[in-house]
Design an enzyme around this catalytic site. Structure first.
Site, short mmCIF file in Angstrom:
data_model
loop_
_atom_site.label_atom_id
_atom_site.label_comp_id
_atom_site.label_asym_id
_atom_site.label_seq_id
_atom_site.Cartn_x
_atom_site.Cartn_y
_atom_site.Cartn_z
N GLU A 178 39.66 39.68 28.55
CA GLU A 178 38.04 39.19 28.34
C GLU A 178 37.37 38.60 27.40
O GLU A 178 36.53 39.45 26.81
CB GLU A 178 37.31 40.74 29.21
CG GLU A 178 37.62 40.92 30.75
CD GLU A 178 36.89 41.91 31.52
OE1 GLU A 178 37.20 42.17 32.74
OE2 GLU A 178 35.89 42.37 30.60
N HIS A 421 35.93 49.18 47.66
CA HIS A 421 35.46 49.30 46.20
C HIS A 421 36.21 50.90 45.23
O HIS A 421 35.66 51.84 45.52
CB HIS A 421 34.45 48.89 45.25
CG HIS A 421 34.65 48.91 43.71
ND1 HIS A 421 33.03 49.31 43.51
CD2 HIS A 421 35.43 48.17 43.19
CE1 HIS A 421 33.72 49.05 41.71
NE2 HIS A 421 35.29 48.72 41.80
N HIS A 422 37.59 50.15 44.46
CA HIS A 422 37.83 51.65 43.96
C HIS A 422 37.68 51.32 42.31
O HIS A 422 38.43 50.24 41.89
CB HIS A 422 39.68 52.00 44.23
CG HIS A 422 39.68 52.40 45.81
ND1 HIS A 422 40.99 52.49 46.01
CD2 HIS A 422 38.64 52.89 46.56
CE1 HIS A 422 40.78 52.61 47.55
NE2 HIS A 422 39.99 53.10 47.66
N GLU A 423 36.97 51.85 41.71
CA GLU A 423 36.78 51.66 40.31
C GLU A 423 37.57 52.91 39.64
O GLU A 423 37.29 53.78 39.64
CB GLU A 423 34.97 51.70 40.02
CG GLU A 423 34.54 51.12 38.41
CD GLU A 423 35.61 50.90 37.43
OE1 GLU A 423 35.20 49.39 37.50
OE2 GLU A 423 36.60 50.81 36.70
N HIS A 491 40.52 44.89 38.85
CA HIS A 491 39.48 44.46 37.92
C HIS A 491 40.19 44.74 36.37
O HIS A 491 40.93 45.96 36.77
CB HIS A 491 38.13 43.61 38.29
CG HIS A 491 38.21 43.05 38.86
ND1 HIS A 491 36.54 41.77 38.78
CD2 HIS A 491 38.36 42.29 40.22
CE1 HIS A 491 35.89 40.90 39.57
NE2 HIS A 491 37.42 41.08 40.17
N GLU A 510 40.99 39.92 38.36
CA GLU A 510 40.35 39.18 37.02
C GLU A 510 41.28 38.50 35.98
O GLU A 510 41.42 37.69 36.27
CB GLU A 510 39.39 40.28 37.10
CG GLU A 510 38.07 39.73 36.39
CD GLU A 510 36.98 40.47 35.69
OE1 GLU A 510 37.08 41.62 35.74
OE2 GLU A 510 35.80 41.07 36.06
N GLU A 516 30.70 37.41 35.66
CA GLU A 516 29.72 38.76 35.37
C GLU A 516 29.95 38.52 33.94
O GLU A 516 28.67 39.59 33.50
CB GLU A 516 30.94 40.25 35.94
CG GLU A 516 31.77 40.50 34.56
CD GLU A 516 32.86 41.78 35.03
OE1 GLU A 516 33.04 42.13 36.49
OE2 GLU A 516 33.65 41.68 33.95
C1 NOJ Z 1 33.58 45.46 36.38
C2 NOJ Z 1 34.26 44.39 37.84
O1 NOJ Z 1 34.86 43.38 36.94
C3 NOJ Z 1 33.13 44.12 38.33
O2 NOJ Z 1 33.42 43.46 39.49
C4 NOJ Z 1 32.60 45.24 38.73
O3 NOJ Z 1 31.42 45.21 39.16
C5 NOJ Z 1 32.16 46.54 37.91
N1 NOJ Z 1 33.43 46.75 36.85
C6 NOJ Z 1 32.31 47.85 38.46
O4 NOJ Z 1 33.68 47.88 39.08
CA CA Z 2 35.70 42.29 34.60
#
Ligand code: NOJ
Ligand code: CA
Length: 752
Positions: A178, A421-423, A491, A510, A516
């Site tokens: 990034e 969504h899985h963060e 991402h 990503e 973002e």
């Molecule tokens: C970074 C990701 O690129 C973004 O799209 C996401 O909303 C946030 N992390 C939270 O998971």
């Molecule tokens: Ca990101």
């Protein structure tokens, strides 16, 4: 080149005299491409060190460059070799991607497999493939070998440059891509390296002031476009490049694991492909399918459940700070599974609440989207980042104000799928703990796509986003998802290397600076990414931001972005992705309904793509023709799961994916031909002129042109655009002004 050829003769003669099968001594190149323009030279030096070189039309492109490895146990695989044999072959096929920039891709190359052996009976093979658009080679270690288990200390592969080329690059790193790309000469990279890191993603782990990442785009003084990347990175660490800027030689720099090992291998095995694309023009780079061709064919028998997706999201409002992912500010930290959220005081800014999600579903359905992403739906966001927390999310427990079954039922009743969504917060160990349950929950409620995320430093502790165990984690997530018929958009994972050919459920990544980063994205950024990041596969760039003033989107917030509305429209055609987002808020789109119409209309999967104008950092203009055959995935197959399980979708027949709004006119006997053209510009104002000669001759089309207005400018007038209509045919010349940070989009519909 002459001395190199003499060494080649000597080496082949030595091989012929001492080994079997006999390799004839010759000064011929090892390989030529099918079109006869490229030459690959290969030899062993006097010390038995393998080297290769690449020429185009007789001129050097890559000067003699080293090959081989140093191993952790002190063994070297860099010299002392003899040639055991060389096997040559030719391959020519046409294959059909599940989704892509075209419906058929030619994979045509000449190949040589060189088998080398050293005095310790260690066998190392190098497989070279020479295409009309470049070179791929990889190392292979067969089973019959003195090497069985071995650990890499350094891969020694070099790319020796012929001059001080112009490069478009991001800094070498073990953790993130990034960054904003920099354009400069190779000799200037060292001086620009520190600055190039500023404003980039975190965590960052650089290794050298002359380290850069791939795909690296280069341009020679003679106007040749070179692109160095890798293909099919599996069970191996990601490669960066380190430049020796005295000699102008790049060397592969692998990402170490937590113990400093740069690859743990077990024969039989093979490394990823190292690739050098060689093109006479920038448009040829965009048209090259070298990386996809070097990947294995599709591994999935049934792909009927994979489909293109145009989506919106309860997302930008969190990114801009208008709302939050979290639910409450009561607790300083959250103990997963032990916090009773019903007893907490909601802070009132939680974005993923029932009412707000319904509002988005309504808007997405009204405007014919396929899906809606919702972030911040699950417990744990109060404490998800910064503490390197292992047990961070369980991916199955919704917040009290997010009624998962009811919202899915509501969405499905309107023809919208919700995107899960899985963060992971980079706790890969925790994600793997919960993955089966998380995917099973998705199946139960009819989610068929997940956006995963890897924000923060990796757990297991000490690993990097690009190290071998984590490469294996990303792959595990994809293959497990495939078993559940789930498509994945990851991402912050490693940048792609064409694996989507083999695993087409990998519909997005990503892995580069996306929207973002808001004001961190400078004009020109989106004219570079298609040459670099997108070479390995599609990007979830999240385009479509119409409101560039953050204080309008999220009152009380500051900052602005640097693009025009037409620039954002142009991205839907310029950036290929089977997964395209309209990332802005419904209320921002409602202010510009006529411009939003283009996003609503544009297709996301194509059977033909034509690259009309291109120069990295300056301009890209692309024309694409929608692929109608994939637009109508069978609702039956979408509703069924492996093992005869069924999900609970009702009314699945409503799902008709990524179909442009006027779909009926694109199908059946009354079909009308349709094309889309997109252009994105850079930091300078310019005019783009091109002919519509890709249109079917003899037909007339109505062109709807979305262009920057005369006063448009990415800073002073980002929302100034004009929409005009004109009748065109294949002889029509189009000439459009592109503002600073601007662009344009055109819909072309055949007139019956
Ligand atoms: C970074 C990701 O690129 C973004 O799209 C996401 O909303 C946030 N992390 C939270 O998971
Ligand atoms: Ca990101």
């Amino acid at each position: 080149m002459r001395s190199f050829r003499m060494i080649l003769c000597a080496a082949l003669f030595f091989a012929a005299a001492s080994c079997k099968p006999v390799v004839p001594a010759s000064s011929d190149p090892l390989l030529q491409n099918p079109g006869g323009t490229l030459e690959l030279q290969f030899n062993l030096t006097e010390t038995g060190a393998p080297q290769y070189a690449l020429l185009r039309d007789g001129a050097d492109v890559i000067l003699p460059s080293a090959l081989g490895f140093d191993l952790m146990d002190g063994t070297s695989l860099k010299d002392g070799f003899v040639i055991e044999g060389i096997e040559k072959s030719t391959f020519d096929e046409v294959w059909h991607p599940v989704w892509g920039e075209e419906d058929s891709i030619r994979n045509h190359y000449n190949e040589a497999l060189v088998t080398l052996k050293d005095k310790g009976d260690r066998v190392m093979q190098i497989r070279f493939r020479l295409y009309d658009d470049g070179l791929g080679f990889r190392y292979e270690f067969p089973m019959e070998n003195a090497l069985t288990y071995f650990n890499i200390k350094e891969e020694l592969t070099e790319f020796a440059m012929t001059g001080n080329h112009t490069a478009w690059w991001v800094p070498g790193d073990y953790d993130t891509q990034e960054f904003s790309p920099t354009e400069c000469r190779l000799s200037e990279i060292r001086g620009r390296s520190e600055g190039a890191r500023r404003g980039g993603g975190t965590p960052q782990k650089g290794f050298s002031p002359t380290g850069v990442q791939t795909a690296l785009q280069l341009k020679t003084a003679e106007g040749l476009y070179l692109n160095i990347h890798e293909a099919a990175v599996l069970n191996y660490p990601t490669a960066n490049l380190n430049l020796d800027d005295r000699k102008m030689v790049f060397q592969i720099h692998l990402t170490p694991d937590a113990q400093g090992v740069k690859g743990r291998l077990q024969a039989p095995c093979k490394t990823p492909w190292r690739t050098v694309m060689v093109c006479g023009s920038a448009t040829e780079v965009l048209a090259s399918r070298l990386i996809l061709n070097l990947n294995e064919p599709c591994a999935l028998e049934d792909v009927s459940w994979i489909h293109p997706v145009k989506y919106m999201g309860v997302w930008w409002e969190m990114i801009t700070g208008k709302t939050q992912w979290s639910y409450s500010w009561d607790l300083p930290s959250v103990q997963l599974g032990q916090t009773d959220y019903r007893k907490l005081t909601p802070h009132g800014k939680h974005g993923a609440n029932n009412e707000n999600v319904r509002r988005y579903i309504d808007f997405a359905a009204e405007h014919h989207f396929d899906a809606l992403l919702i972030e911040g739906w699950n417990e744990g966001w109060e404490d998800w980042y910064g503490n390197q927390k292992d047990f961070v999310f369980d991916f199955i427990t919704p917040y009290p104000d997010f009624d998962l079954p009811a919202l899915n039922a509501y969405a499905h009743s309107k023809g919208i799928r919700l995107i899960m969504h899985h963060e992971s917060s980079s706790s890969c160990s925790n994600y793997e703990r919960w993955m089966e349950q998380a995917y099973t929950l998705m199946n139960k409620y009819g989610y068929d796509a997940v956006k995963s995320g890897y924000v923060g430093a990796i757990i297991p502790y000490g690993e990097y986003h690009y190290s071998q165990p984590i490469i294996n984690h990303y792959h595990y997530a994809i293959t497990e998802a495939a078993k559940h018929h789930i498509m994945v958009n990851a991402h912050e994972a490693v940048r792609p290397t064409g694996l989507c050919r083999t695993w087409p459920n990998m519909i997005g990544n990503e892995s580069a600076m996306g929207t973002e980063f808001r004001g961190g994205i400078r004009p020109g950024h989106t004219t570079i990414l298609p040459f670099t990041r997108l070479q390995g596969g599609p990007m979830d760039y999240t385009p479509g931001i119409f409101e560039t003033d953050m204080s309008v989107t999220a009152p009380g917030q500051e900052g602005r972005m640097f693009h025009t509305i037409c620039n954002q429209l142009g991205l839907y055609v310029t950036f290929y992705s089977p997964l395209q987002m309209a990332a802005d808020l419904p209320e921002n789109y409602a202010r510009f309904p006529d411009a939003f119409q283009f996003i609503e209309d544009v297709a996301v999967d194509w059977d033909k793509s034509v690259y009309l104008l291109a120069e990295p950092g300056k301009l890209i203009v692309t024309a694409r023709h929608p692929k109608l055959s994939t637009l109508n995935a069978s609702a039956e197959s979408l509703a069924s799961l492996p093992d005869g399980r069924k999900n609970v979708i009702s009314g699945a027949a409503r799902f008709v994916y990524a179909l442009p709004k006027d779909a009926q006119s694109l199908k059946g006997a009354q079909a009308r031909d349709v094309w889309y053209v997109g252009g994105v510009g850079g930091p300078g104002e310019q005019t783009a002129s091109f002919r519509l000669d890709f249109l079917q001759s003899g037909l007339q089309y109505e062109a709807t042109i979305y262009a920057d207005a005369p006063e448009a400018d990415c800073e002073t007038a980002p929302q100034a655009y004009s929409i005009t209509r004109q009748v065109v045919d294949s002889s029509t010349e189009i000439s459009l002004r592109i503002a600073r940070g601007g662009g344009f989009a055109i819909s072309l519909r055949e007139i019956k």
